[in-house]
Motif scaffolding. Sequence first.
Motif: not given
Ligand SMILES: [Zn+2]
Length: 283
Positions: A11, A67, A71-72, A171, A214, A236
């Motif tokens: 996040s 994705h 946060d990625h 995720d 999630h 995560h």
């Molecule tokens: Zn994430």
Amino acid sequence: MNIVFHGVRGSTPCHCPEVQRYGGNTSCVSLLARGQAPLVFDLGTGLRYFGGVLSNDVAEINVLVSHLHWDHIQGLPFLPQLQRSDCSVNIWAPAQQDGRTAHETLDAAITQPMFPVSLAAIGANISVHDVEPSMWRIGAFEVRAVDVPHIGPTLGYRVSLDGRSVVYISDHQEPSDSSQFDPKVLELCDKADVLIHDAQFTDVDYVGREHWGHCRIDYAFSLAVSAGVATLVLFHHDPSRSDDELDAIEAEYKVRGLEFGVEVVVAREGMEMKIPCHADAHA
Ligand SMILES: [Zn+2]
Ligand SMILES: [Zn+2]
């Protein structure tokens, strides 16, 4: 193969005394094997620390992006190797549903006014490939991607080398019937040596957040047991999850794992895991 964890949060990055031991950077994990260019899962803020310790003679970095949520991808412009014109950064990311390529989507996120420099102007040779569920090779690594239920196009990856496999599912939306697993996801995880999996919510936190994309830690554990994986890495972490809570989670799930023959580890920044394989042994 050597797996190194550079960012383990979900996040948003976090920084307070309560999260110092497990770390506050977002998703980034590297996979290193002798004779192979580094393979990285996700471009979270941990990417900066991955790049910071990489040898100067590395001229190629390959990245599998789950994705395009912030946060990625947020670490991409801070990868030190982007300043080097002799370094190639090859990125694979899920094809988008709005008609844009993953490259166009990243370009739109890393540009003014949100960022002072456009991605194209940063330096290194960046190539971005749209990925549909498929299998392909990156050097000696065999890569398989399948769709994972989340919010927006999201992929889980299985990377194999010399018969050993690492699965990365950062995720993962838990279904309303938590006894069910997406068949493709279950198959992706089948008897993997290591499963790195979403562990965002405890049972208590999950209430009211069932549609946030999630799962509960318990769901990750059930998936690992059902797929017969050897080691489950809980990953995560929610940014509000304290070190003390993570210690307690690891202690609880290590005991439960003994019953089902699954080793359970809680991911922390700087953690390394070695998977013995032929390519390492003979290098
Ligand atoms: Zn994430
Ligand atoms: Zn996400």
